[in-house]
Design a protein around this motif. Structure first.
Motif, PDB file in Angstrom:
ATOM      1  N   ARG A  58       0.834  -1.201   0.000  1.00 52.07           N
ATOM      2  CA  ARG A  58       0.000   0.000   0.000  1.00 52.07           C
ATOM      3  C   ARG A  58       0.881   1.269   0.000  1.00 52.07           C
ATOM      4  O   ARG A  58       0.627   2.202  -0.754  1.00 52.07           O
ATOM      5  CB  ARG A  58      -0.927   0.004   1.214  1.00 52.07           C
ATOM      6  CG  ARG A  58      -1.910   1.169   1.232  1.00 52.07           C
ATOM      7  CD  ARG A  58      -2.661   1.298   2.554  1.00 52.07           C
ATOM      8  NE  ARG A  58      -3.198   0.094   3.097  1.00 52.07           N
ATOM      9  CZ  ARG A  58      -4.452  -0.348   2.922  1.00 52.07           C
ATOM     10  NH1 ARG A  58      -5.296   0.333   2.179  1.00 52.07           N
ATOM     11  NH2 ARG A  58      -4.851  -1.456   3.498  1.00 52.07           N
ATOM     12  N   LYS A  59       1.912   1.286   0.833  1.00 52.65           N
ATOM     13  CA  LYS A  59       2.809   2.446   0.903  1.00 52.65           C
ATOM     14  C   LYS A  59       3.510   2.688  -0.435  1.00 52.65           C
ATOM     15  O   LYS A  59       3.617   3.829  -0.885  1.00 52.65           O
ATOM     16  CB  LYS A  59       3.861   2.245   1.994  1.00 52.65           C
ATOM     17  CG  LYS A  59       3.334   2.332   3.389  1.00 52.65           C
ATOM     18  CD  LYS A  59       4.450   2.062   4.382  1.00 52.65           C
ATOM     19  CE  LYS A  59       3.908   1.925   5.784  1.00 52.65           C
ATOM     20  NZ  LYS A  59       4.967   1.520   6.736  1.00 52.65           N
ATOM     21  N   GLU A  62       0.963   4.088  -2.938  1.00 50.90           N
ATOM     22  CA  GLU A  62       0.627   5.491  -2.671  1.00 50.90           C
ATOM     23  C   GLU A  62       1.743   6.418  -3.136  1.00 50.90           C
ATOM     24  O   GLU A  62       1.483   7.470  -3.715  1.00 50.90           O
ATOM     25  CB  GLU A  62       0.318   5.678  -1.187  1.00 50.90           C
ATOM     26  CG  GLU A  62      -1.023   5.069  -0.806  1.00 50.90           C
ATOM     27  CD  GLU A  62      -1.296   5.068   0.688  1.00 50.90           C
ATOM     28  OE1 GLU A  62      -0.424   5.529   1.476  1.00 50.90           O
ATOM     29  OE2 GLU A  62      -2.380   4.609   1.063  1.00 50.90           O
ATOM     30  N   SER A  66      -0.994   5.510  -6.708  1.00 57.07           N
ATOM     31  CA  SER A  66      -2.086   4.551  -6.837  1.00 57.07           C
ATOM     32  C   SER A  66      -2.498   4.057  -5.457  1.00 57.07           C
ATOM     33  O   SER A  66      -2.107   4.618  -4.433  1.00 57.07           O
ATOM     34  CB  SER A  66      -1.652   3.381  -7.738  1.00 57.07           C
ATOM     35  OG  SER A  66      -2.773   2.605  -8.099  1.00 57.07           O
ATOM     36  N   ASP A  67      -3.285   2.998  -5.437  1.00 55.68           N
ATOM     37  CA  ASP A  67      -3.736   2.392  -4.192  1.00 55.68           C
ATOM     38  C   ASP A  67      -4.204   0.964  -4.479  1.00 55.68           C
ATOM     39  O   ASP A  67      -4.202   0.526  -5.628  1.00 55.68           O
ATOM     40  CB  ASP A  67      -4.848   3.218  -3.545  1.00 55.68           C
ATOM     41  CG  ASP A  67      -6.012   3.495  -4.474  1.00 55.68           C
ATOM     42  OD1 ASP A  67      -6.375   2.602  -5.273  1.00 55.68           O
ATOM     43  OD2 ASP A  67      -6.560   4.600  -4.415  1.00 55.68           O
ATOM     44  N   ARG A 124      -4.105   6.144 -10.028  1.00 57.41           N
ATOM     45  CA  ARG A 124      -5.422   6.603  -9.576  1.00 57.41           C
ATOM     46  C   ARG A 124      -5.957   7.686 -10.500  1.00 57.41           C
ATOM     47  O   ARG A 124      -5.214   8.476 -11.036  1.00 57.41           O
ATOM     48  CB  ARG A 124      -5.293   7.244  -8.190  1.00 57.41           C
ATOM     49  CG  ARG A 124      -5.727   6.466  -7.042  1.00 57.41           C
ATOM     50  CD  ARG A 124      -5.759   7.312  -5.774  1.00 57.41           C
ATOM     51  NE  ARG A 124      -4.610   8.159  -5.588  1.00 57.41           N
ATOM     52  CZ  ARG A 124      -3.570   7.902  -4.793  1.00 57.41           C
ATOM     53  NH1 ARG A 124      -3.541   6.796  -4.116  1.00 57.41           N
ATOM     54  NH2 ARG A 124      -2.582   8.739  -4.671  1.00 57.41           N
TER      55      ARG A 124
END
Length: 128
Positions: A58-59, A62, A66-67, A124
């Motif tokens: 996730r990190k 980001e 993105s995610d 994203r």
């Protein structure tokens, strides 16, 4: 143009690879394991290692723009086949239907790791 997004809190490895590579709207994330920000392995239960690995993923996402909701494919490495049921129970907490394309390989990691995940994601939507 190829970019190599990173930030100070992005988990790093001492091995020769980048956490992520971004080409246009695609992000390719290298395998993320249960490590701290310095790349030191954090041993834990299977569940603990899987959750830490996905939080590391996730990190990295980001940092790259993105995610987890924009992941289109995951590759999962589960050291012990007996952890597959737990893997399948935890996975939907992070990835929701319709799920990303997925490959899962067992009996493939060094004894120091129980789980590792890599992915391909898209950037994203900038309107969000």
């Amino acid at each position: 143009m190829i970019e190599y997004p990173s930030a100070p809190d992005t988990p790093r490895s001492h091995l020769p690879f980048s956490p992520a590579t971004r080409v246009g709207e695609l992000i390719f994330v290298s395998g993320q394991a249960s490590v701290d920000a310095t790349g030191k392995i954090v041993s834990d239960s299977f569940e603990g290692e899987m959750r830490r690995s996905i939080e590391n993923l996730r990190k990295v996402l980001e940092t790259a723009g993105s995610d987890l909701a924009h992941v289109v494919q995951t590759r999962n490495y589960v050291r012990d086949g007996e952890d597959l049921a737990q893997f399948n129970a935890i996975y939907p907490e992070y990835f929701t239907a319709p799920y990303p394309a997925r490959t899962t390989i067992t009996n493939c990691l060094t004894p120091a790791l129980r789980y590792e995940i890599e992915c391909i994601a898209v950037v994203r939507d900038r309107q969000r």
